[in-house]
Design an enzyme around this catalytic site. Sequence first.
Site, PDB file in Angstrom:
ATOM      1  N   LYS A 110       0.809  -1.232   0.000  1.00 43.42           N
ATOM      2  CA  LYS A 110       0.000   0.000   0.000  1.00 43.42           C
ATOM      3  C   LYS A 110       0.844   1.287   0.000  1.00 43.42           C
ATOM      4  O   LYS A 110       0.340   2.375   0.299  1.00 43.42           O
ATOM      5  CB  LYS A 110      -0.982   0.017   1.201  1.00 43.42           C
ATOM      6  CG  LYS A 110      -2.051  -1.051   1.104  1.00 43.42           C
ATOM      7  CD  LYS A 110      -3.062  -0.681   0.094  1.00 43.42           C
ATOM      8  CE  LYS A 110      -3.408  -1.818  -0.823  1.00 43.42           C
ATOM      9  NZ  LYS A 110      -4.036  -1.376  -2.047  1.00 43.42           N
ATOM     10  N   GLY A 111       2.121   1.122  -0.338  1.00 49.85           N
ATOM     11  CA  GLY A 111       2.999   2.291  -0.354  1.00 49.85           C
ATOM     12  C   GLY A 111       2.913   3.077  -1.655  1.00 49.85           C
ATOM     13  O   GLY A 111       3.259   4.254  -1.713  1.00 49.85           O
ATOM     14  N   ARG A 114       2.608  -0.327  -7.062  1.00 47.11           N
ATOM     15  CA  ARG A 114       2.072  -0.536  -8.415  1.00 47.11           C
ATOM     16  C   ARG A 114       2.374   0.673  -9.301  1.00 47.11           C
ATOM     17  O   ARG A 114       2.752   0.527 -10.456  1.00 47.11           O
ATOM     18  CB  ARG A 114       0.566  -0.823  -8.344  1.00 47.11           C
ATOM     19  CG  ARG A 114      -0.167  -0.945  -9.658  1.00 47.11           C
ATOM     20  CD  ARG A 114       0.416  -1.991 -10.598  1.00 47.11           C
ATOM     21  NE  ARG A 114       0.390  -3.338 -10.043  1.00 47.11           N
ATOM     22  CZ  ARG A 114       0.914  -4.400 -10.658  1.00 47.11           C
ATOM     23  NH1 ARG A 114       1.493  -4.282 -11.844  1.00 47.11           N
ATOM     24  NH2 ARG A 114       0.886  -5.584 -10.081  1.00 47.11           N
ATOM     25  N   SER A 199      -5.154   2.420   4.630  1.00 51.59           N
ATOM     26  CA  SER A 199      -5.303   1.946   3.255  1.00 51.59           C
ATOM     27  C   SER A 199      -5.393   0.415   3.220  1.00 51.59           C
ATOM     28  O   SER A 199      -6.237  -0.162   2.533  1.00 51.59           O
ATOM     29  CB  SER A 199      -4.094   2.424   2.426  1.00 51.59           C
ATOM     30  OG  SER A 199      -4.060   1.791   1.191  1.00 51.59           O
ATOM     31  N   LYS A 316      -6.628   1.342  -6.739  1.00 48.63           N
ATOM     32  CA  LYS A 316      -5.493   2.208  -6.391  1.00 48.63           C
ATOM     33  C   LYS A 316      -5.993   3.645  -6.305  1.00 48.63           C
ATOM     34  O   LYS A 316      -6.484   4.193  -7.301  1.00 48.63           O
ATOM     35  CB  LYS A 316      -4.395   2.134  -7.458  1.00 48.63           C
ATOM     36  CG  LYS A 316      -3.953   0.732  -7.786  1.00 48.63           C
ATOM     37  CD  LYS A 316      -3.192   0.086  -6.644  1.00 48.63           C
ATOM     38  CE  LYS A 316      -2.911  -1.364  -6.975  1.00 48.63           C
ATOM     39  NZ  LYS A 316      -2.318  -2.110  -5.895  1.00 48.63           N
ATOM     40  N   GLY A 317      -5.898   4.168  -5.121  1.00 45.85           N
ATOM     41  CA  GLY A 317      -6.367   5.535  -4.908  1.00 45.85           C
ATOM     42  C   GLY A 317      -7.843   5.570  -4.570  1.00 45.85           C
ATOM     43  O   GLY A 317      -8.570   6.445  -5.025  1.00 45.85           O
ATOM     44  N   ARG A 318      -8.272   4.622  -3.745  1.00 50.25           N
ATOM     45  CA  ARG A 318      -9.709   4.626  -3.387  1.00 50.25           C
ATOM     46  C   ARG A 318      -9.941   5.398  -2.084  1.00 50.25           C
ATOM     47  O   ARG A 318      -9.000   5.616  -1.302  1.00 50.25           O
ATOM     48  CB  ARG A 318     -10.255   3.197  -3.284  1.00 50.25           C
ATOM     49  CG  ARG A 318      -9.568   2.326  -2.299  1.00 50.25           C
ATOM     50  CD  ARG A 318     -10.136   0.907  -2.350  1.00 50.25           C
ATOM     51  NE  ARG A 318      -9.092  -0.058  -2.031  1.00 50.25           N
ATOM     52  CZ  ARG A 318      -9.137  -1.321  -2.377  1.00 50.25           C
ATOM     53  NH1 ARG A 318     -10.138  -1.796  -3.076  1.00 50.25           N
ATOM     54  NH2 ARG A 318      -8.163  -2.141  -2.030  1.00 50.25           N
ATOM     55  N   HIS A 320     -10.757   6.246   1.581  1.00 49.76           N
ATOM     56  CA  HIS A 320     -10.488   5.476   2.794  1.00 49.76           C
ATOM     57  C   HIS A 320     -11.670   5.485   3.753  1.00 49.76           C
ATOM     58  O   HIS A 320     -12.500   6.405   3.733  1.00 49.76           O
ATOM     59  CB  HIS A 320      -9.262   6.051   3.519  1.00 49.76           C
ATOM     60  CG  HIS A 320      -7.981   5.766   2.807  1.00 49.76           C
ATOM     61  ND1 HIS A 320      -6.773   6.225   3.240  1.00 49.76           N
ATOM     62  CD2 HIS A 320      -7.727   5.051   1.684  1.00 49.76           C
ATOM     63  CE1 HIS A 320      -5.818   5.811   2.421  1.00 49.76           C
ATOM     64  NE2 HIS A 320      -6.381   5.106   1.461  1.00 49.76           N
TER      65      HIS A 320
HETATM   66  N1  LIG Z   1      -0.597   7.475  -9.607  1.00 50.18           N
HETATM   67  C1  LIG Z   1      -1.251   6.779  -8.692  1.00 50.18           C
HETATM   68  N2  LIG Z   1      -2.490   6.297  -8.925  1.00 50.18           N
HETATM   69  C2  LIG Z   1      -3.137   5.594  -7.978  1.00 50.18           C
HETATM   70  N3  LIG Z   1      -2.632   5.305  -6.775  1.00 50.18           N
HETATM   71  C3  LIG Z   1      -1.405   5.767  -6.496  1.00 50.18           C
HETATM   72  C4  LIG Z   1      -0.671   6.511  -7.415  1.00 50.18           C
HETATM   73  N4  LIG Z   1       0.519   6.849  -6.852  1.00 50.18           N
HETATM   74  C5  LIG Z   1       0.519   6.324  -5.636  1.00 50.18           C
HETATM   75  N5  LIG Z   1      -0.645   5.678  -5.388  1.00 50.18           N
HETATM   76  C6  LIG Z   1      -0.961   5.019  -4.135  1.00 50.18           C
HETATM   77  O1  LIG Z   1      -0.726   3.637  -4.288  1.00 50.18           O
HETATM   78  C7  LIG Z   1      -1.474   3.012  -3.245  1.00 50.18           C
HETATM   79  C8  LIG Z   1      -1.531   1.517  -3.489  1.00 50.18           C
HETATM   80  O2  LIG Z   1      -0.251   1.033  -3.169  1.00 50.18           O
HETATM   81  P1  LIG Z   1       0.333  -0.292  -3.785  1.00 50.18           P
HETATM   82  O3  LIG Z   1       0.269  -0.224  -5.259  1.00 50.18           O
HETATM   83  O4  LIG Z   1       1.675  -0.481  -3.199  1.00 50.18           O
HETATM   84  O5  LIG Z   1      -0.689  -1.361  -3.255  1.00 50.18           O
HETATM   85  S1  LIG Z   1      -0.478  -2.947  -3.181  1.00 50.18           S
HETATM   86  O6  LIG Z   1       0.349  -3.219  -2.018  1.00 50.18           O
HETATM   87  O7  LIG Z   1       0.111  -3.371  -4.439  1.00 50.18           O
HETATM   88  O8  LIG Z   1      -1.859  -3.463  -2.998  1.00 50.18           O
HETATM   89  C9  LIG Z   1      -2.782   3.710  -3.295  1.00 50.18           C
HETATM   90  O9  LIG Z   1      -3.346   3.628  -2.006  1.00 50.18           O
HETATM   91  P2  LIG Z   1      -4.869   4.045  -1.671  1.00 50.18           P
HETATM   92  O10 LIG Z   1      -4.943   5.511  -1.918  1.00 50.18           O
HETATM   93  O11 LIG Z   1      -5.049   3.721  -0.259  1.00 50.18           O
HETATM   94  O12 LIG Z   1      -5.739   3.251  -2.586  1.00 50.18           O
HETATM   95  C10 LIG Z   1      -2.413   5.142  -3.693  1.00 50.18           C
HETATM   96  O13 LIG Z   1      -2.451   6.053  -2.653  1.00 50.18           O
END
Ligand SMILES: Nc1ncnc2c1ncn2[C@@H]1O[C@H](COP(=O)(O)OS(=O)(=O)O)[C@@H](OP(=O)(O)O)[C@H]1O
Length: 353
Positions: A110-111, A114, A199, A316-318, A320
């Site tokens: 969640k860092g 991706r 997250s 990703k980016g949902r 909270h």
């Molecule tokens: N460009 C972009 N678009 C969308 N999301 C982004 C981006 N950059 C960083 N993030 C942040 O990535 C968080 C998900 O982290 P991970 O990809 O490491 O998650 S995982 O461990 O693979 O499930 C995800 O966490 P949440 O906001 O909690 O959904 C995002 O905050």
Amino acid sequence: MALRVPGRAGPPQARRARRLLFAFTLSLSCTYLCYSLLRCCDGRGRGRLLRAPRGPRAAVPPAPPEPRPCAPPGPPPRAPAPRPAASSLSGSPKPGTKRLPQALIVGVKKGGTRAVLEFIRVHPDVRALGTEPHFFDRNYGRGLDWYRSLMPRTLESQITLEKTPSYFVTQEAPRRIFNMSRDTKLIVVVRNPVTRAISDYTQTLSKKPDIPTFEGLSFRNRTLGLVDVSWNAIRIGLYALHLEGWLRYFPRAQIHFVSGERLITDPAGEMGRVQDFLGIRRFLTDKHFYFNKTKGFPCLRRTEASLLPRCLGKSKGRAHVQIDPEVIDQLREFYRPHNIKFYETVGQDFRWE
Ligand SMILES: Nc1ncnc2c1ncn2[C@@H]1O[C@H](COP(=O)(O)OS(=O)(=O)O)[C@@H](OP(=O)(O)O)[C@H]1O
């Protein structure tokens, strides 16, 4: 006065006869040579020359027996060179070789792992595995050959990369990665541990709606402020603790930390440092990113000129789960000393306070 070289010249009839004899011997030798060649390459070679190719979908007839080798007797032939690549359906070999990764994104869950993977794989000198192989935690027993077989093909100049965020908190991972290659470059994307925990919880809740509340899981005794470090969502955020295990095997300079926060506000800057760390040219620039206001995150242009930036998926980016601000403060306090220790070890202030 002219000197005659003995045996080199004679009467004109004798010279003509010698020329005729030479031409006859030459033509006889050529005929024999052609005959030998044709016999030698009989069978498959001749068949291949005569039969026109029928296209990729045509059934391949069984190969006739190998022709007798033409080579004169001598030392045995050397083993054939290793095949450069498996053939594709069309019969043309795929370029490149499957190699073990030279770089890994090892965390944190969640860092923003991706995002880093999807951004860096746009670079022409990087090829990345799209899925998480979980080799150094769950699948280690399958062996390195299995792991290698998952990798994309790369050219000599390209870096092979994979990401599995759970490696960072897997005790055996540093040793196992070191045993694969002590030169492996490690990337860790870190984020404020409190936001990371929320997250993580939000993701679990989306799959299992019946789990206890975030507050309930975070504390062993909330009134006493006793945080439950056995809960994974909390434990993962103890970055300094996990890092100790990695520094037993890898020098600090071989681990690069990406700020999950800056990755959102300044993706080109963060990715610039990732490219420097990997030793590749700065191909990704701010022209590759477009901030999507609706999503609230940067989206990626695969080429600088691309008009359609692609955002990461819905997971990703949902939004909270709402957490009591007091709980957030308590967790901030809990993490403060751990964060400070982490900043000192890494030599970088991530400003999570
Ligand atoms: N460009 C972009 N678009 C969308 N999301 C982004 C981006 N950059 C960083 N993030 C942040 O990535 C968080 C998900 O982290 P991970 O990809 O490491 O998650 S995982 O461990 O693979 O499930 C995800 O966490 P949440 O906001 O909690 O959904 C995002 O905050």
